[in-house]
Design a protein around this motif. Structure first.
Motif, PDB file in Angstrom:
ATOM      1  N   ASP A  11       0.804  -1.220   0.000  1.00  0.00           N
ATOM      2  CA  ASP A  11       0.000   0.000   0.000  1.00  0.00           C
ATOM      3  C   ASP A  11       0.835   1.268   0.000  1.00  0.00           C
ATOM      4  O   ASP A  11       0.301   2.354  -0.135  1.00  0.00           O
ATOM      5  N   SER A  12       2.137   1.162   0.147  1.00  0.00           N
ATOM      6  CA  SER A  12       2.974   2.362   0.162  1.00  0.00           C
ATOM      7  C   SER A  12       3.457   2.686  -1.251  1.00  0.00           C
ATOM      8  O   SER A  12       3.484   1.827  -2.143  1.00  0.00           O
ATOM      9  N   LEU A  13       3.847   3.940  -1.457  1.00  0.00           N
ATOM     10  CA  LEU A  13       4.394   4.324  -2.751  1.00  0.00           C
ATOM     11  C   LEU A  13       5.688   3.572  -3.036  1.00  0.00           C
ATOM     12  O   LEU A  13       5.987   3.254  -4.193  1.00  0.00           O
ATOM     13  N   GLN A  14       6.434   3.286  -1.999  1.00  0.00           N
ATOM     14  CA  GLN A  14       7.688   2.539  -2.177  1.00  0.00           C
ATOM     15  C   GLN A  14       7.416   1.181  -2.802  1.00  0.00           C
ATOM     16  O   GLN A  14       8.115   0.756  -3.732  1.00  0.00           O
ATOM     17  N   GLU A  15       6.384   0.506  -2.303  1.00  0.00           N
ATOM     18  CA  GLU A  15       6.065  -0.825  -2.817  1.00  0.00           C
ATOM     19  C   GLU A  15       5.354  -0.767  -4.161  1.00  0.00           C
ATOM     20  O   GLU A  15       5.516  -1.651  -5.002  1.00  0.00           O
ATOM     21  N   ARG A  16       4.552   0.285  -4.375  1.00  0.00           N
ATOM     22  CA  ARG A  16       3.775   0.390  -5.611  1.00  0.00           C
ATOM     23  C   ARG A  16       4.606   0.930  -6.778  1.00  0.00           C
ATOM     24  O   ARG A  16       4.402   0.528  -7.924  1.00  0.00           O
ATOM     25  N   LEU A  17       5.537   1.836  -6.494  1.00  0.00           N
ATOM     26  CA  LEU A  17       6.281   2.495  -7.557  1.00  0.00           C
ATOM     27  C   LEU A  17       7.752   2.102  -7.606  1.00  0.00           C
ATOM     28  O   LEU A  17       8.402   2.297  -8.629  1.00  0.00           O
ATOM     29  N   GLY A  18       8.284   1.599  -6.494  1.00  0.00           N
ATOM     30  CA  GLY A  18       9.675   1.193  -6.469  1.00  0.00           C
ATOM     31  C   GLY A  18      10.584   2.215  -5.814  1.00  0.00           C
ATOM     32  O   GLY A  18      10.255   3.397  -5.696  1.00  0.00           O
ATOM     33  N   ASP A  19      11.743   1.744  -5.405  1.00  0.00           N
ATOM     34  CA  ASP A  19      12.691   2.592  -4.675  1.00  0.00           C
ATOM     35  C   ASP A  19      13.219   3.747  -5.521  1.00  0.00           C
ATOM     36  O   ASP A  19      13.451   4.843  -5.011  1.00  0.00           O
ATOM     37  N   ARG A  20      13.440   3.517  -6.816  1.00  0.00           N
ATOM     38  CA  ARG A  20      14.026   4.560  -7.663  1.00  0.00           C
ATOM     39  C   ARG A  20      13.106   5.769  -7.757  1.00  0.00           C
ATOM     40  O   ARG A  20      13.537   6.913  -7.591  1.00  0.00           O
ATOM     41  N   ILE A  21      11.823   5.523  -8.034  1.00  0.00           N
ATOM     42  CA  ILE A  21      10.873   6.635  -8.142  1.00  0.00           C
ATOM     43  C   ILE A  21      10.723   7.325  -6.806  1.00  0.00           C
ATOM     44  O   ILE A  21      10.699   8.564  -6.729  1.00  0.00           O
ATOM     45  N   LEU A  22      10.626   6.551  -5.717  1.00  0.00           N
ATOM     46  CA  LEU A  22      10.478   7.155  -4.398  1.00  0.00           C
ATOM     47  C   LEU A  22      11.684   8.026  -4.064  1.00  0.00           C
ATOM     48  O   LEU A  22      11.537   9.126  -3.511  1.00  0.00           O
ATOM     49  N   SER A  23      12.870   7.575  -4.415  1.00  0.00           N
ATOM     50  CA  SER A  23      14.073   8.373  -4.164  1.00  0.00           C
ATOM     51  C   SER A  23      14.011   9.704  -4.892  1.00  0.00           C
ATOM     52  O   SER A  23      14.382  10.753  -4.337  1.00  0.00           O
ATOM     53  N   ARG A  24      13.516   9.697  -6.135  1.00  0.00           N
ATOM     54  CA  ARG A  24      13.356  10.934  -6.888  1.00  0.00           C
ATOM     55  C   ARG A  24      12.353  11.860  -6.196  1.00  0.00           C
ATOM     56  O   ARG A  24      12.541  13.077  -6.140  1.00  0.00           O
ATOM     57  N   LEU A  25      11.271  11.285  -5.675  1.00  0.00           N
ATOM     58  CA  LEU A  25      10.256  12.091  -5.006  1.00  0.00           C
ATOM     59  C   LEU A  25      10.829  12.794  -3.780  1.00  0.00           C
ATOM     60  O   LEU A  25      10.501  13.959  -3.514  1.00  0.00           O
ATOM     61  N   TRP A  26      11.681  12.089  -3.027  1.00  0.00           N
ATOM     62  CA  TRP A  26      12.306  12.710  -1.859  1.00  0.00           C
ATOM     63  C   TRP A  26      13.151  13.899  -2.275  1.00  0.00           C
ATOM     64  O   TRP A  26      13.232  14.903  -1.576  1.00  0.00           O
ATOM     65  N   GLU A  27      13.800  13.801  -3.437  1.00  0.00           N
ATOM     66  CA  GLU A  27      14.638  14.893  -3.926  1.00  0.00           C
ATOM     67  C   GLU A  27      13.805  16.052  -4.464  1.00  0.00           C
ATOM     68  O   GLU A  27      14.170  17.223  -4.316  1.00  0.00           O
ATOM     69  N   LEU A  28      12.692  15.734  -5.104  1.00  0.00           N
ATOM     70  CA  LEU A  28      11.878  16.742  -5.778  1.00  0.00           C
ATOM     71  C   LEU A  28      10.954  17.518  -4.853  1.00  0.00           C
ATOM     72  O   LEU A  28      10.577  18.650  -5.162  1.00  0.00           O
ATOM     73  N   CYS A  29      10.573  16.916  -3.730  1.00  0.00           N
ATOM     74  CA  CYS A  29       9.408  17.403  -3.002  1.00  0.00           C
ATOM     75  C   CYS A  29       9.618  17.617  -1.508  1.00  0.00           C
ATOM     76  O   CYS A  29      10.432  16.952  -0.876  1.00  0.00           O
ATOM     77  N   THR A  30       8.795  18.509  -0.987  1.00  0.00           N
ATOM     78  CA  THR A  30       8.513  18.560   0.439  1.00  0.00           C
ATOM     79  C   THR A  30       7.364  17.601   0.685  1.00  0.00           C
ATOM     80  O   THR A  30       6.307  17.711   0.062  1.00  0.00           O
ATOM     81  N   VAL A  31       7.551  16.640   1.564  1.00  0.00           N
ATOM     82  CA  VAL A  31       6.537  15.613   1.809  1.00  0.00           C
ATOM     83  C   VAL A  31       5.685  16.023   2.998  1.00  0.00           C
ATOM     84  O   VAL A  31       6.204  16.359   4.073  1.00  0.00           O
ATOM     85  N   HIS A  32       4.357  16.025   2.805  1.00  0.00           N
ATOM     86  CA  HIS A  32       3.452  16.439   3.875  1.00  0.00           C
ATOM     87  C   HIS A  32       2.274  15.475   3.925  1.00  0.00           C
ATOM     88  O   HIS A  32       1.522  15.336   2.957  1.00  0.00           O
ATOM     89  N   GLY A  33       2.103  14.801   5.061  1.00  0.00           N
ATOM     90  CA  GLY A  33       0.974  13.912   5.268  1.00  0.00           C
ATOM     91  C   GLY A  33      -0.199  14.639   5.896  1.00  0.00           C
ATOM     92  O   GLY A  33      -0.015  15.488   6.769  1.00  0.00           O
ATOM     93  N   VAL A  34      -1.408  14.318   5.434  1.00  0.00           N
ATOM     94  CA  VAL A  34      -2.619  14.926   5.982  1.00  0.00           C
ATOM     95  C   VAL A  34      -3.554  13.832   6.476  1.00  0.00           C
ATOM     96  O   VAL A  34      -3.506  12.692   6.022  1.00  0.00           O
ATOM     97  N   GLU A  35      -4.397  14.212   7.420  1.00  0.00           N
ATOM     98  CA  GLU A  35      -5.366  13.289   7.999  1.00  0.00           C
ATOM     99  C   GLU A  35      -6.740  13.957   7.969  1.00  0.00           C
ATOM    100  O   GLU A  35      -6.883  15.107   7.557  1.00  0.00           O
ATOM    101  N   GLY A  36      -7.748  13.218   8.445  1.00  0.00           N
ATOM    102  CA  GLY A  36      -9.068  13.813   8.561  1.00  0.00           C
ATOM    103  C   GLY A  36     -10.177  12.921   8.052  1.00  0.00           C
ATOM    104  O   GLY A  36      -9.953  11.832   7.513  1.00  0.00           O
ATOM    105  N   GLU A  37     -11.396  13.422   8.229  1.00  0.00           N
ATOM    106  CA  GLU A  37     -12.592  12.708   7.805  1.00  0.00           C
ATOM    107  C   GLU A  37     -12.848  12.963   6.330  1.00  0.00           C
ATOM    108  O   GLU A  37     -12.580  14.057   5.812  1.00  0.00           O
TER     109      GLU A  37
END
Length: 258
Positions: free
Chosen positions: A225-251
């Motif tokens: 269910d994670s992006l790491q498992e769905r897209l792979g380590d290479r893409i996830l590594s690029r995302l860490w470089e490209l982005c500020t990661v922000h998780g949100v919650e709520g109803e």
């Protein structure tokens, strides 16, 4: 930009929704047709500090350019009214993000670090992504594109299948700001992830800014269910470089309407 504040149709914005069609579009309000300032010449006379009269672009010309910038974004029609002002407050993690994104838009310049916004469905991720895209196009005239991840994959298949899809993909590579909504949605086959990796890498190498939304956390969570498992380590590594990661919650907002 404020225009005729007395106009009850556009409320001084100078534009109104065009309506109809798959994508959100705007058109110049009737209160500016013809423009009461320049009579549609596109130019007005300005007095310089040295006392000389010079021709300058009328505000209606700038507005037309901003409307054109918005109309090429590709926002789905159902998200046409998604702005920071129309966003309803929710979980503190979402409310915090609203303030962060407002400030980010104000200071935007091509090549700045993008965003990966992740969280459960219905908490406002797409609304805020559309608000950012709209603000950058209308307020700053930025070259913006918006794509749904699943539709993006279909376009990529057309492009790499030699069926003329290149014309659809090129704007996604070259635009100053790209929104990819619902990253990780779909089958995520090896081929799909490979071409998505190429797109993300191309934008990264060119120093272009991208905002992603996803229902999947970058790492952890249930198996598969994670992006790491769905897209792979290479893409996830690029995302860490490209982005500020922000998780949100709520109803889920959609459940509130029931």
């Amino acid at each position: 930009m404020s225009h005729d504040d007395r106009c009850g149709v556009c409320d001084g914005r100078g534009w109104v929704p065009a309506g109809g069609g798959e994508f959100a579009t705007l058109t110049l309000c009737a209160c500016l047709q013809p423009c009461p300032t320049c009579e549609d010449t596109g130019f007005v006379s300005r007095l310089r500090d040295d006392g000389k009269q010079v021709a300058a672009a009328c505000r209606c010309s700038l507005l037309r350019n901003r409307i054109q910038a918005f109309n090429q974004v590709g926002l789905p029609s159902r998200f046409a009214g998604c702005t920071f002002e129309t966003f309803k407050k929710g979980h503190p993690t979402v409310n915090q993000l609203v303030f962060m994104l407002r400030d980010w838009v104000k200071g935007f310049r091509p090549g700045v670090t993008g965003w990966l916004i992740h969280g459960p469905p219905g908490v406002g991720k797409t609304h805020l992504a559309c608000a950012v895209a709209s603000a950058l196009a209308l307020e700053k005239g930025v070259n913006v594109r918006f794509v749904d991840f699943f539709h993006l994959l279909q376009r990529l298949k057309a492009a790499f299948g030699g069926s003329g899809g290149e014309d659809l993909i090129e704007p996604l590579l070259s635009c100053d700001f790209l929104v990819i909504d619902e990253l990780g949605k779909g089958r995520n086959t090896e081929w799909e992830n490979g071409v998505v990796d190429e797109l993300i890498s191309a934008r990264y190498n060119a120093g272009r800014t991208t905002l992603f939304t996803s229902n999947h956390a970058p790492e952890g969570g249930p198996s598969g269910d994670s992006l790491q498992e769905r897209l792979g380590d290479r893409i996830l590594s690029r995302l860490w470089e490209l982005c500020t990661v922000h998780g949100v919650e709520g109803e889920d907002y959609r459940k509130r309407k029931r």
